[in-house]
Design a protein around this motif. Structure first.
Motif, short mmCIF file in Angstrom:
data_model
loop_
_atom_site.label_atom_id
_atom_site.label_comp_id
_atom_site.label_asym_id
_atom_site.label_seq_id
_atom_site.Cartn_x
_atom_site.Cartn_y
_atom_site.Cartn_z
N UNK A 92 49.88 28.75 84.66
CA UNK A 92 50.31 30.09 84.93
C UNK A 92 51.07 30.83 83.76
N UNK A 93 51.62 29.89 82.96
CA UNK A 93 52.80 30.56 81.95
C UNK A 93 52.50 29.81 80.59
N UNK A 94 51.33 29.25 80.27
CA UNK A 94 51.14 28.58 79.12
C UNK A 94 49.73 28.17 78.64
N UNK A 95 48.85 28.51 77.36
CA UNK A 95 47.76 28.27 77.26
C UNK A 95 47.86 27.33 76.23
N UNK A 96 47.24 26.16 75.87
CA UNK A 96 47.51 25.08 75.09
C UNK A 96 45.97 24.53 74.51
N UNK A 97 45.98 24.63 73.06
CA UNK A 97 44.98 23.90 72.42
C UNK A 97 45.40 23.00 71.48
N UNK A 98 44.63 21.71 71.31
CA UNK A 98 44.99 20.53 70.39
C UNK A 98 43.81 20.52 69.40
N UNK A 99 44.06 20.48 68.35
CA UNK A 99 42.94 20.27 67.27
C UNK A 99 43.40 19.19 66.24
N UNK A 100 42.20 18.55 65.65
CA UNK A 100 42.33 17.54 64.80
C UNK A 100 41.55 17.34 63.76
N UNK A 101 42.04 16.84 62.71
CA UNK A 101 41.28 16.83 61.32
C UNK A 101 41.84 15.46 60.43
N UNK A 102 40.67 14.94 59.98
CA UNK A 102 41.07 13.64 59.43
C UNK A 102 40.22 13.70 57.99
N UNK A 103 40.38 12.64 57.23
CA UNK A 103 40.10 12.68 55.94
C UNK A 103 38.44 12.64 55.84
N UNK A 104 37.87 12.21 57.08
CA UNK A 104 36.33 12.14 57.15
C UNK A 104 35.83 13.68 57.10
#
Length: 291
Positions: A92-104
């Motif tokens: 209701x009060x928050x939208x969350x996204x998680x991203x990832x990046x690596x050396x590959x």
């Protein structure tokens, strides 16, 4: 070059936001009932492999042309690479996204030569009454390395010539315009010309904006530098994605660890830097609309 796919939209009862997968680049955050907080150039080139002007670019693994100079692209390769969405959720009060990046994900041989280390980066974006950004870097190599990092936030202001930045009084800084390292801030910062300063400060900073009638409260964690930047009229006129008039509408107040404050990571060590923005409504200049 191909056009970037549209950014991912996010919404909850308290805010809306948007993020491009390229660079995990946040371009929009609007708390409910408020004016936009992040400035995005209307003339930025939304093309694959080209940096987006505005929002919150991620500078990594170096800042500008690197602590020792000579590195390219400016501000590192992370802001033009596609990041991978690990998860997204909303309440209701928050939208969350998680991203990832690596050396590959770093396939350009020049970039790999300039930063020949294994790493894993996670970036958590939380849209709500605050915008919360958390960048975590883990050394997955068997060698230690140093990184520079910055969350290069472009903040909307009514008129950069009328704001003041509080919270930096007494902080030492490098003035990149004057090429001086021995400067000390006295009182609040009033921008009066081209500004490019790297403050040695982890304190809370406030951008007081009498035109829009609000204060932007900025808090940081594990960030030893605060960078303040605006190109001003002459420099902006030479930047096609800022232009002769765009410079008055934003100030960059960045959370960072750069230059002498670069982060040293031993194998298997993780460093997390956080940047938070909240809006406090004050009293608007009667001559200016917040929209």
């Amino acid at each position: 070059m191909s056009r970037l796919p549209d950014p991912r939209p996010f919404s909850c009862a308290d805010a809306t936001g948007a993020v491009y997968d390229q660079g995990a680049h946040v371009t929009d955050w609007i708390p409910h009932g408020q004016a936009p907080v992040l400035w995005l150039s209307p003339s930025t080139a939304l093309e694959t492999g080209t940096p987006v002007r505005g929002g919150v670019p991620i500078c990594f693994p170096w800042f500008a042309d690197g602590a020792a100079g000579g590195r390219a692209p400016r501000h590192g390769f992370a802001r033009t690479l596609p990041w991978h969405v690990e998860s997204r959720e909303s309440s209701d009060h928050e939208a969350v996204v998680v991203y990832r990046l690596t050396d590959e994900d770093v396939t350009d041989p020049v970039h790999r030569e300039q930063f020949p280390y294994r790493f894993e980066a996670y970036y958590v974006v939380r849209f709500g009454t605050e915008l919360v950004l958390e960048l975590s870097i883990t050394n997955t190599d068997d060698r230690a390395f140093d990184i520079e990092e910055a969350l290069h936030a472009y903040l909307v202001v009514g008129d950069v010539r009328k704001i003041r930045v509080e919270g930096l009084d007494g902080a030492g800084y490098r003035d990149k315009v004057l090429d001086r390292d021995d400067c000390v801030q006295e009182g609040a910062l009033h921008l009066e010309g081209e500004t490019d300063r790297v403050y040695r400060s982890d304190a809370e900073v406030s951008v007081v904006d009498p035109v829009l009638g609000r204060v932007l409260r900025i808090r940081k964690e594990n960030s030893r530098n605060t960078v303040v930047w605006n190109p001003w009229a002459e420099q902006a006129a030479a930047m096609p994605d800022v232009g002769a008039d765009g410079w008055t509408d934003f100030v960059c107040v960045e959370g960072a660890n750069v230059q002498a404050e670069a982060v040293h990571l031993e194998p298997d060590e993780t460093h997390t830097m956080a940047y938070r923005v909240a809006v406090e409504v004050t009293e608007q200049d009667p001559g200016r609309s917040p929209a």
